[in-house]
Scaffold this motif. Structure first.
Motif, short mmCIF file in Angstrom:
data_model
loop_
_atom_site.label_atom_id
_atom_site.label_comp_id
_atom_site.label_asym_id
_atom_site.label_seq_id
_atom_site.Cartn_x
_atom_site.Cartn_y
_atom_site.Cartn_z
N VAL A 122 -2.88 -4.84 8.41
CA VAL A 122 -3.70 -5.94 7.90
C VAL A 122 -4.16 -5.61 6.48
O VAL A 122 -3.97 -6.39 5.55
CB VAL A 122 -4.90 -6.22 8.84
CG1 VAL A 122 -5.88 -7.19 8.19
CG2 VAL A 122 -4.41 -6.77 10.18
N LEU A 123 -4.73 -4.43 6.30
CA LEU A 123 -5.27 -4.04 4.99
C LEU A 123 -4.17 -3.91 3.93
O LEU A 123 -4.44 -4.01 2.74
CB LEU A 123 -6.09 -2.76 5.10
CG LEU A 123 -6.92 -2.39 3.87
CD1 LEU A 123 -7.87 -3.52 3.45
CD2 LEU A 123 -7.68 -1.11 4.10
N ASP A 124 -2.93 -3.73 4.36
CA ASP A 124 -1.81 -3.70 3.42
C ASP A 124 -1.78 -4.96 2.56
O ASP A 124 -1.34 -4.91 1.41
CB ASP A 124 -0.47 -3.55 4.14
CG ASP A 124 -0.19 -2.14 4.62
OD1 ASP A 124 -0.90 -1.19 4.19
OD2 ASP A 124 0.74 -1.98 5.44
N GLY A 125 -2.24 -6.09 3.08
CA GLY A 125 -2.28 -7.32 2.28
C GLY A 125 -3.11 -7.16 1.03
O GLY A 125 -2.76 -7.65 -0.04
N PHE A 126 -4.23 -6.46 1.13
CA PHE A 126 -5.09 -6.18 -0.01
C PHE A 126 -4.42 -5.16 -0.93
O PHE A 126 -4.28 -5.38 -2.14
CB PHE A 126 -6.44 -5.64 0.48
CG PHE A 126 -7.50 -5.54 -0.59
CD1 PHE A 126 -8.47 -6.51 -0.69
CD2 PHE A 126 -7.52 -4.48 -1.48
CE1 PHE A 126 -9.47 -6.43 -1.66
CE2 PHE A 126 -8.50 -4.38 -2.45
CZ PHE A 126 -9.47 -5.37 -2.55
N SER A 127 -3.98 -4.06 -0.36
CA SER A 127 -3.39 -2.97 -1.14
C SER A 127 -2.14 -3.43 -1.89
O SER A 127 -1.95 -3.08 -3.06
CB SER A 127 -3.04 -1.80 -0.22
OG SER A 127 -4.20 -1.23 0.34
N ASP A 128 -1.30 -4.21 -1.22
CA ASP A 128 -0.07 -4.67 -1.87
C ASP A 128 -0.37 -5.51 -3.11
O ASP A 128 0.29 -5.36 -4.13
CB ASP A 128 0.79 -5.47 -0.89
CG ASP A 128 1.44 -4.61 0.18
OD1 ASP A 128 1.39 -3.36 0.09
OD2 ASP A 128 2.00 -5.20 1.14
N LEU A 129 -1.37 -6.38 -3.02
CA LEU A 129 -1.69 -7.21 -4.18
C LEU A 129 -2.26 -6.37 -5.32
O LEU A 129 -1.94 -6.61 -6.49
CB LEU A 129 -2.63 -8.35 -3.82
CG LEU A 129 -2.86 -9.35 -4.97
CD1 LEU A 129 -1.55 -9.97 -5.45
CD2 LEU A 129 -3.84 -10.42 -4.56
N MET A 130 -3.06 -5.37 -5.01
CA MET A 130 -3.58 -4.49 -6.06
C MET A 130 -2.42 -3.82 -6.81
O MET A 130 -2.43 -3.73 -8.04
CB MET A 130 -4.53 -3.43 -5.49
CG MET A 130 -5.85 -3.97 -4.98
SD MET A 130 -6.87 -4.75 -6.23
CE MET A 130 -6.97 -6.41 -5.58
N TYR A 131 -1.42 -3.37 -6.07
CA TYR A 131 -0.27 -2.74 -6.71
C TYR A 131 0.54 -3.76 -7.51
O TYR A 131 1.00 -3.47 -8.61
CB TYR A 131 0.61 -2.05 -5.66
CG TYR A 131 1.75 -1.29 -6.29
CD1 TYR A 131 1.55 -0.05 -6.89
CD2 TYR A 131 3.03 -1.82 -6.32
CE1 TYR A 131 2.58 0.64 -7.50
CE2 TYR A 131 4.08 -1.13 -6.93
CZ TYR A 131 3.84 0.09 -7.50
OH TYR A 131 4.87 0.77 -8.12
N GLU A 132 0.71 -4.97 -6.98
CA GLU A 132 1.46 -6.01 -7.69
C GLU A 132 0.80 -6.38 -9.01
O GLU A 132 1.47 -6.65 -10.00
CB GLU A 132 1.60 -7.25 -6.81
CG GLU A 132 2.53 -7.06 -5.63
CD GLU A 132 2.47 -8.22 -4.65
OE1 GLU A 132 2.19 -9.36 -5.06
OE2 GLU A 132 2.71 -7.97 -3.46
#
Length: 152
Positions: free
Chosen positions: A108-118
Motif C-alpha cells: 500500500v505504502l509503495d503508492g506514496f514511495s513510487d510517486l516520490m521517486y517518479e
C-alpha cells in the motif's frame, strides 16, 4: 528514469497539484527546522473511508497512498513555492487502516514511495516505516507522515 526537475516531472506525469489542505485542529501543516521539513500526517483527499482488507484491496490502497503523496506535494509546493527546493525525501511513515489479518501494508505504502521517486528521481529515495492501525482519524484508509530536506 529521465532526470529532470520536480516541477517538470509533475507536468510530464500529468499531475496538477490541488490547493494544500489545512489542519483541522491546532497544529501546523508543516514545520521547518534546520533544513528539515516535517509534514503533518496527510491522507487521501477523495473522501475515501474504510479499512484495507475489508473495504479496500491492496491495489486500491496503493492508489490512495499515491493520492496522499499528491496532497503532500501540494503542501511542499505551497510552503516552498517550488518543488525544486526539495533536496531529498528523508523519511516516510505510513499508518494503514487495516483489518488484523491484512499483511500487505508495505505494498500500500509503495503508492506514496513510487510517486516520490517518479517526481524527485534519486532524491526521492527514502527511509520508511509502515504500520497497521486498528483505526485512524476520520476512518481514512491511510495516513502518511513525511520528512524532507529542503532549501530554506
Amino acid at each position: 528514469m529521465v532526470q529532470g526537475n520536480a516541477e517538470q516531472r509533475l507536468r510530464e506525469l500529468g499531475i496538477v497539484l490541488p490547493q494544500a489542505s489545512h489542519p483541522a485542529a491546532k497544529y501546523a501543516n508543516y514545520v521547518i527546522v534546520n533544513g528539515l521539513m516535517f509534514v503533518s500526517g496527510k491522507g487521501p483527499t477523495s473522501g475515501a473511508k474504510g479499512k484495507l482488507g475489508e473495504t479496500y484491496t491492496t491495489g486500491e490502497g496503493y492508489r490512495y497512498a499515491r493520492e496522499t503523496a499528491v496532497e503532500v506535494l501540494a503542501v511542499l509546493k505551497s510552503a516552498l513555492g517550488s518543488l525544486d527546493k526539495v533536496k531529498r525525501v528523508v523519511k516516510v511513515q505510513g499508518f494503514v487502516n487495516a483489518t488484523p489479518d491484512f499483511e500487505e501494508h508495505h505494498k500500500v505504502l509503495d503508492g506514496f514511495s513510487d510517486l516520490m521517486y517518479e517526481v524527485f528521481g534519486e532524491r526521492g529515495s527514502h527511509a520508511r516505516s509502515v504500520f497497521g492501525a486498528v483505526s485512524v482519524r476520520d476512518n481514512l484508509p491511510i495516513i502518511v507522515d513525511s520528512i524532507f530536506e529542503v532549501e530554506e
